[in-house]
Design an enzyme around this catalytic site. Structure first.
Site, PDB file in Angstrom:
ATOM      1  N   TYR A  50      -4.903   5.840  -8.101  1.00  0.00           N
ATOM      2  CA  TYR A  50      -4.954   5.494  -6.332  1.00  0.00           C
ATOM      3  C   TYR A  50      -6.792   5.368  -6.265  1.00  0.00           C
ATOM      4  CZ  TYR A  50      -6.490   6.902  -1.675  1.00  0.00           C
ATOM      5  OH  TYR A  50      -6.639   6.380  -0.633  1.00  0.00           O
ATOM      6  N   TYR A  74       0.938  -1.070   0.078  1.00  0.00           N
ATOM      7  CA  TYR A  74       0.039   0.002  -0.313  1.00  0.00           C
ATOM      8  C   TYR A  74       1.115   1.206   0.092  1.00  0.00           C
ATOM      9  CZ  TYR A  74      -4.214   2.632   0.883  1.00  0.00           C
ATOM     10  OH  TYR A  74      -5.320   3.275   0.444  1.00  0.00           O
TER      11      TYR A  74
END
Lengths: 140, 387
Positions: free
Chosen positions: B338, B288
């Site tokens: 994203y 992440y």
């Protein structure tokens, strides 16, 4: 002072004693009688052990700390901060309560001068009628 | 030793919508595009899906709406409030429901107009933020309202303690931007980054500049999970779920009370135990990456490099294709786009299926991959997948 455009701390059931004391230029911290830790931010019970046996401890108005961490903000993410950029946002680790770190601004400090471990002292910024915000400046 | 859930379920399809700064459409339309792409990928029809799950921050369509406009009546829908680490949590929930026989095949999706619509950390009322954030009255009056500021506070302290430098952060960015140059669908494809350019870019919130921050876009992603015995009937080579830790919460991480620990520190043990593997067994990673530093802190937490050496680990090129741990090989959220963690999971599935075989994008002979989620210092989860 009347032109203060920044967010003013909202008083809640849990944090009211802190901000009431701050308005009197005093620092008060919630403390757990069961495990002995400060419970900051204050809450309905201790986040370290779950105890509801909490009291408030007065730390007075002469509060010292050191910079535990910081960032330097070059953009305003909230209203009222435009004229303060670049703004140092830091964590002050309290000398009298080492487990407690408070988010704050370091005022009267050039951005190139701030460093982890820098000694700072608390000052009170009057931000509205009967409201005050703890702030921090380099300790000489 | 294998864990109890090892290889019992598999990811059999992945898909995404168009990726843009301004979709000109709604999250529902994008979710439908991603869902149909995942169905095609899996060789399944919409009626084969009996569970739909999604996460959002009041910025998306519901699972019920998605199912409705795919023309199916699902047995089960679930929408949770959440950002990073929600993909991992919902995969875990899907595995649990499939295992108990409640469900056969589950579609998990995330759709957001993250650029043209509501952006994370922008456009919120400051009094609402004070109420919404735990301890908010101690944060908002000081001008701290952006994840770059919250995570930066952790980063500065960690850099001070471990000797990680701005250049080390730059190596994370350079590695992922290099991957984006091999991925025509990456938003920053055609925009390579050099260390010189990285270092001369002004900071937004020191220690982060624009390259350290993810590229907020409009996009939807979808993943299909089913039981392993059913996976054999799907079009694609199944990617098996070897192990998982769904959502570890670090108590009282009000972004500032204790910046020495993060939730990811507590995920690794349970994760590796459930999969029966070690960090050194992992061939490819999806870490992440809302910010560059978050990658380094997780590499430390998940045992890929000792504390104090993660910066050098990145500087030595180990995150690049050909390195020890090729990471975010489509460019990651720093340069592909994203979607709150899900696009990295899609890429990991494609790498493990060897979809890029014969091209420079394929991580050679990769068998085992890790996908991590980070909602912040306070919440983390992770998956270990294998081909």
């Amino acid at each position: 002072m009347m032109d203060y455009q920044k967010p003013i701390p909202l008083k809640t059931q849990d944090n009211k004693p802190f901000w009431d004391a701050a308005d009197q230029h005093e620092m008060a911290l919630q403390k757990c009688n069961s495990c002995g830790h400060y419970a900051h931010p204050p809450g309905p019970s201790c986040a370290k052990c779950g105890s509801q046996d909490l009291t408030w401890e007065q730390l007075g108005s002469d509060v010292k700390a050191s910079v535990y961490s910081y960032i330097i903000s070059y953009r305003p993410f909230l209203p009222g901060f435009q004229d303060d950029l670049p703004l140092i946002i830091a964590q002050a680790e309290l000398e009298k309560a080492p487990g407690v770190k408070m988010m704050c601004n370091i005022l009267d400090c050039k951005t190139e001068d701030v460093y982890v471990g820098m000694p700072v002292k608390m000052i009170w910024q009057d931000i509205a009628k009967d409201r005050a915000l703890p702030q921090w400046v380099p300790a000489m | 030793m294998m864990g109890t859930i090892t290889d019992r379920c598999a990811i059999v399809g992945v898909g995404e919508s168009e990726r843009s700064r301004n979709s000109g459409t709604t999250p529902l339309h994008m979710a439908l595009d991603a869902a149909r792409a995942a169905l095609t990928d899996a060789g399944l029809e919409a009626k084969d899906i009996d569970g739909f799950m999604s996460y959002n921050e009041n910025d998306s369509c519901t699972s019920h709406e998605l199912a409705t406009y795919l023309g199916v009546r699902p047995k089960y829908v679930k929408d949770i409030h959440g950002g990073g680490a929600s993909t991992e949590m919902l995969v875990a929930d899907a595995v649990g429901l499939i295992e108990m026989g409640e469900m056969n095949t589950v579609m998990i999706f995330r759709s957001m107009n993250g650029s043209s619509g509501q952006q994370v950390g922008r456009g919120y009322d400051s009094d609402m933020l004070q109420t919404a954030l735990s301890g908010g009255s101690y944060i908002i009056p000081y001008g701290s309202a952006s994840p770059s500021q919250w995570f930066g506070m952790f980063a500065t302290r960690h850099m001070y303690e471990t000797g990680i430098t701005k250049e080390h952060l730059g190596h994370v960015c350079l590695s992922f931007y290099e991957h984006a140059q091999k991925n025509p669908r990456a938003f920053l494809h055609g925009k390579p980054l050099t260390m010189e350019k990285y270092l001369e870019t002004p900071d937004i919130s020191y220690p982060f500049n624009i390259h350290d921050s993810c590229v907020e876009l409009d996009e939807a992603n979808a993943i299909i999970v089913t039981a392993s015995d059913r996976a054999a009937d799907c079009r694609q080579r199944p990617v098996y779920i070897m192990g998982l830790e769904s959502r570890q919460c670090h108590p009282h991480a009000h972004y500032w009370e204790d910046t020495s620990q993060v939730a990811a520190d507590y995920v690794a043990d349970g994760l590796y135990q459930s999969a029966g593997v070690k960090p050194e067994d992992i061939d490819v990673a999806a870490i992440y990456d809302c910010f560059s530093w978050v990658v380094l802190r997780q590499l430390e937490a998940y045992g890929f490099a000792p504390r104090g050496e993660v910066g050098d680990f990145a500087a030595e090129g180990n995150l690049k294709i050909g390195g020890k741990l090729p990471t975010n090989t489509a460019g990651g959220m720093l340069s592909e786009g994203y979607t709150h963690g899900m696009n990295n999971a899609l890429e990991l599935v494609r790498q493990l299926r060897h979809d890029y075989k014969g091209t420079e994008r394929q991580v050679k002979d990769c068998e085992l991959g890790i996908c991590t989620g980070w909602a912040g210092p306070d919440i983390a989860g992770a998956l270990i997948l294998r081909n």
